[in-house]
Design a protein around this motif. Structure first.
Motif, PDB file in Angstrom:
ATOM      1  N   ALA A 153       0.829  -1.199   0.000  1.00 22.94           N
ATOM      2  CA  ALA A 153       0.000   0.000   0.000  1.00 22.94           C
ATOM      3  C   ALA A 153       0.865   1.251   0.000  1.00 22.94           C
ATOM      4  O   ALA A 153       1.951   1.270   0.597  1.00 22.94           O
ATOM      5  CB  ALA A 153      -0.920   0.011   1.217  1.00 22.94           C
ATOM      6  N   GLU A 154       0.387   2.292  -0.668  1.00 29.13           N
ATOM      7  CA  GLU A 154       1.058   3.586  -0.601  1.00 29.13           C
ATOM      8  C   GLU A 154       0.574   4.299   0.654  1.00 29.13           C
ATOM      9  O   GLU A 154      -0.622   4.539   0.816  1.00 29.13           O
ATOM     10  CB  GLU A 154       0.736   4.415  -1.841  1.00 29.13           C
ATOM     11  N   VAL A 155       1.505   4.631   1.528  1.00 30.47           N
ATOM     12  CA  VAL A 155       1.150   5.196   2.825  1.00 30.47           C
ATOM     13  C   VAL A 155       1.711   6.612   2.928  1.00 30.47           C
ATOM     14  O   VAL A 155       2.928   6.798   2.976  1.00 30.47           O
ATOM     15  CB  VAL A 155       1.697   4.330   3.975  1.00 30.47           C
ATOM     16  N   PRO A 156       0.858   7.632   2.956  1.00 30.18           N
ATOM     17  CA  PRO A 156       1.354   9.011   3.100  1.00 30.18           C
ATOM     18  C   PRO A 156       2.138   9.196   4.400  1.00 30.18           C
ATOM     19  O   PRO A 156       1.943   8.465   5.373  1.00 30.18           O
ATOM     20  CB  PRO A 156       0.067   9.836   3.106  1.00 30.18           C
ATOM     21  N   GLY A 157       2.982  10.203   4.397  1.00 28.95           N
ATOM     22  CA  GLY A 157       3.860  10.402   5.531  1.00 28.95           C
ATOM     23  C   GLY A 157       3.185  10.971   6.765  1.00 28.95           C
ATOM     24  O   GLY A 157       3.558  10.623   7.886  1.00 28.95           O
TER      25      GLY A 157
END
Length: 204
Positions: A153-157
Protein backbone atom coordinates in the motif's frame (compact mmCIF):
# COMPACT_ATOMS: atom_id res chain seq x y z
CA UNK A 1 -6.71 -0.19 -2.42
CA UNK A 2 -5.61 -2.58 0.31
CA UNK A 3 -8.12 -5.17 1.50
CA UNK A 4 -8.25 -4.63 5.25
CA UNK A 5 -10.40 -7.71 5.76
CA UNK A 6 -7.62 -9.80 4.20
CA UNK A 7 -5.14 -8.11 6.52
CA UNK A 8 -7.36 -8.86 9.51
CA UNK A 9 -7.65 -12.54 8.54
CA UNK A 10 -3.90 -12.83 7.97
CA UNK A 11 -3.03 -11.31 11.35
CA UNK A 12 -5.70 -13.30 13.19
CA UNK A 13 -4.25 -16.49 11.76
CA UNK A 14 -0.74 -15.49 12.87
CA UNK A 15 -1.43 -13.99 16.30
CA UNK A 16 -4.80 -15.39 17.33
CA UNK A 17 -7.74 -13.40 18.69
CA UNK A 18 -6.77 -10.56 21.03
CA UNK A 19 -10.17 -9.11 21.95
CA UNK A 20 -10.33 -5.52 23.17
CA UNK A 21 -6.51 -5.48 23.52
CA UNK A 22 -5.62 -2.08 25.06
CA UNK A 23 -4.37 -2.46 28.66
CA UNK A 24 -6.56 -1.01 31.40
CA UNK A 25 -9.91 -1.66 33.00
CA UNK A 26 -11.58 1.75 33.29
CA UNK A 27 -11.92 4.29 30.45
CA UNK A 28 -10.02 7.02 32.29
CA UNK A 29 -7.19 4.60 33.11
CA UNK A 30 -6.99 3.73 29.40
CA UNK A 31 -6.94 7.42 28.44
CA UNK A 32 -4.20 8.11 30.99
CA UNK A 33 -2.16 5.27 29.54
CA UNK A 34 -2.61 6.69 26.05
CA UNK A 35 -1.09 10.00 27.19
CA UNK A 36 1.64 8.48 29.35
CA UNK A 37 2.87 6.12 26.63
CA UNK A 38 3.54 8.96 24.17
CA UNK A 39 7.20 8.71 23.12
CA UNK A 40 7.76 6.12 25.87
CA UNK A 41 7.66 2.36 26.27
CA UNK A 42 4.52 0.77 27.68
CA UNK A 43 6.50 -0.51 30.68
CA UNK A 44 7.30 3.11 31.58
CA UNK A 45 3.69 4.18 31.24
CA UNK A 46 2.52 1.20 33.32
CA UNK A 47 4.95 2.15 36.10
CA UNK A 48 3.57 5.70 36.14
CA UNK A 49 -0.02 4.40 36.20
CA UNK A 50 0.84 2.14 39.13
CA UNK A 51 2.40 5.07 41.03
CA UNK A 52 -0.71 7.19 40.45
CA UNK A 53 -2.92 4.35 41.65
CA UNK A 54 -0.85 3.85 44.80
CA UNK A 55 -1.19 7.57 45.53
CA UNK A 56 -4.96 7.50 45.01
CA UNK A 57 -4.68 9.65 41.88
CA UNK A 58 -5.91 7.37 39.12
CA UNK A 59 -9.34 9.01 39.13
CA UNK A 60 -9.92 12.19 37.15
CA UNK A 61 -11.06 14.67 39.83
CA UNK A 62 -8.31 13.95 42.42
CA UNK A 63 -5.64 13.96 39.71
CA UNK A 64 -6.88 17.27 38.31
CA UNK A 65 -6.74 18.83 41.79
CA UNK A 66 -3.32 17.46 42.79
CA UNK A 67 -0.20 19.58 43.06
CA UNK A 68 1.74 19.46 39.81
CA UNK A 69 5.01 18.74 41.61
CA UNK A 70 3.47 15.67 43.25
CA UNK A 71 2.17 14.46 39.89
CA UNK A 72 5.58 15.10 38.36
CA UNK A 73 7.23 12.72 40.82
CA UNK A 74 4.57 10.06 40.33
CA UNK A 75 4.75 10.00 36.53
CA UNK A 76 8.52 10.48 36.25
CA UNK A 77 8.92 6.88 35.05
CA UNK A 78 7.10 7.80 31.82
CA UNK A 79 9.71 10.43 30.94
CA UNK A 80 9.34 14.06 29.83
CA UNK A 81 8.94 15.43 33.38
CA UNK A 82 8.27 18.99 32.22
CA UNK A 83 5.35 18.17 29.92
CA UNK A 84 3.70 14.89 30.95
CA UNK A 85 2.50 16.01 34.40
CA UNK A 86 0.80 19.01 32.81
CA UNK A 87 -0.69 16.85 30.08
CA UNK A 88 -2.12 14.18 32.37
CA UNK A 89 -3.66 16.89 34.54
CA UNK A 90 -5.10 18.60 31.46
CA UNK A 91 -6.67 15.27 30.51
CA UNK A 92 -7.95 14.78 34.06
CA UNK A 93 -9.47 18.27 34.15
CA UNK A 94 -11.23 17.70 30.83
CA UNK A 95 -12.38 14.23 31.86
CA UNK A 96 -13.86 15.34 35.16
CA UNK A 97 -15.85 18.11 33.47
CA UNK A 98 -16.61 16.71 30.02
CA UNK A 99 -16.38 12.91 29.78
CA UNK A 100 -20.03 12.29 30.61
CA UNK A 101 -21.56 14.91 28.26
CA UNK A 102 -18.93 14.15 25.59
CA UNK A 103 -20.22 10.58 25.41
CA UNK A 104 -23.29 11.97 23.63
CA UNK A 105 -21.35 13.95 21.03
CA UNK A 106 -21.13 12.81 17.40
CA UNK A 107 -17.86 11.09 16.54
CA UNK A 108 -16.18 14.04 14.85
CA UNK A 109 -17.27 16.50 17.54
CA UNK A 110 -15.84 14.24 20.23
CA UNK A 111 -12.56 13.94 18.34
CA UNK A 112 -12.34 17.74 17.91
CA UNK A 113 -12.92 18.24 21.61
CA UNK A 114 -10.22 15.73 22.51
CA UNK A 115 -7.80 17.47 20.16
CA UNK A 116 -8.41 20.66 22.13
CA UNK A 117 -6.95 19.10 25.27
CA UNK A 118 -3.28 19.90 25.82
CA UNK A 119 -1.05 17.02 24.81
CA UNK A 120 -3.67 15.08 22.85
CA UNK A 121 -2.72 14.79 19.21
CA UNK A 122 -4.46 12.91 16.43
CA UNK A 123 -3.16 9.44 17.29
CA UNK A 124 -3.99 9.79 20.99
CA UNK A 125 -7.42 11.25 20.18
CA UNK A 126 -8.17 8.24 18.00
CA UNK A 127 -6.98 5.82 20.69
CA UNK A 128 -9.18 7.49 23.32
CA UNK A 129 -12.14 7.68 20.93
CA UNK A 130 -11.86 3.98 20.13
CA UNK A 131 -10.92 2.41 23.44
CA UNK A 132 -12.59 4.78 25.91
CA UNK A 133 -15.69 5.99 24.04
CA UNK A 134 -16.12 3.01 21.67
CA UNK A 135 -16.18 5.12 18.55
CA UNK A 136 -15.03 3.83 15.14
CA UNK A 137 -11.40 4.86 14.66
CA UNK A 138 -8.36 3.43 12.90
CA UNK A 139 -5.03 4.35 14.47
CA UNK A 140 -2.79 5.53 11.65
CA UNK A 141 0.33 5.03 13.72
CA UNK A 142 3.79 3.77 12.83
CA UNK A 143 2.73 0.16 13.29
CA UNK A 144 -0.10 0.56 10.77
CA UNK A 145 2.14 2.46 8.39
CA UNK A 146 4.67 -0.37 8.36
CA UNK A 147 2.08 -3.12 8.13
CA UNK A 148 0.34 -1.57 5.13
CA UNK A 149 3.53 -0.51 3.36
CA UNK A 150 4.89 -4.06 3.72
CA UNK A 151 1.82 -5.26 1.80
CA UNK A 152 2.26 -2.85 -1.07
CA UNK A 153 0.00 0.00 0.00
CA UNK A 154 1.06 3.59 -0.60
CA UNK A 155 1.15 5.20 2.82
CA UNK A 156 1.35 9.01 3.10
CA UNK A 157 3.86 10.40 5.53
CA UNK A 158 1.58 12.48 7.77
CA UNK A 159 -1.02 11.08 10.14
CA UNK A 160 -3.82 13.16 8.66
CA UNK A 161 -2.98 12.22 5.06
CA UNK A 162 -2.74 8.55 6.02
CA UNK A 163 -6.17 8.78 7.69
CA UNK A 164 -7.66 10.27 4.52
CA UNK A 165 -6.02 7.64 2.31
CA UNK A 166 -7.23 4.69 4.38
CA UNK A 167 -10.84 5.91 4.61
CA UNK A 168 -12.12 4.16 1.43
CA UNK A 169 -10.62 0.82 2.49
CA UNK A 170 -12.22 1.17 5.93
CA UNK A 171 -15.58 1.93 4.35
CA UNK A 172 -15.36 -1.22 2.21
CA UNK A 173 -14.24 -3.38 5.17
CA UNK A 174 -17.12 -2.19 7.37
CA UNK A 175 -15.46 -3.08 10.67
CA UNK A 176 -17.39 -2.91 13.92
CA UNK A 177 -15.85 -1.01 16.83
CA UNK A 178 -14.67 -4.23 18.57
CA UNK A 179 -13.09 -5.37 15.30
CA UNK A 180 -11.25 -2.05 14.94
CA UNK A 181 -10.01 -2.34 18.51
CA UNK A 182 -8.72 -5.85 17.88
CA UNK A 183 -7.25 -4.94 14.48
CA UNK A 184 -5.13 -2.25 16.10
CA UNK A 185 -3.86 -4.80 18.62
CA UNK A 186 -3.09 -7.28 15.85
CA UNK A 187 -1.18 -4.65 13.90
CA UNK A 188 0.84 -3.76 17.02
CA UNK A 189 1.64 -7.44 17.66
CA UNK A 190 2.71 -7.81 14.03
CA UNK A 191 4.96 -4.77 14.36
CA UNK A 192 6.59 -6.18 17.47
CA UNK A 193 7.15 -9.51 15.74
CA UNK A 194 8.76 -7.85 12.73
CA UNK A 195 10.87 -5.75 15.09
CA UNK A 196 12.21 -8.87 16.79
CA UNK A 197 13.09 -10.23 13.33
CA UNK A 198 15.27 -7.21 12.67
CA UNK A 199 12.83 -4.95 10.84
CA UNK A 200 13.42 -2.16 13.34
CA UNK A 201 11.90 -1.51 16.74
CA UNK A 202 8.46 0.05 16.38
CA UNK A 203 7.16 2.34 19.06
CA UNK A 204 4.81 0.63 21.58
Amino acid sequence: MIDLRDLQRELLARHGPLGWWWPGEEPFEIALGAVLVQRSRWEQAAAALAALADAGLREAAPLAAAEEERVRELVRAAGFPRTKPRRVQALATWWAARAVPAADLPDEALRRELLGVEGIGEETADAISLYCFRRPAFLCDEYARRALAARGAEVPGSYRAFARAIRPALAVAGFSVPELAELHGLIVEEGKLRGRRGAGAPRP
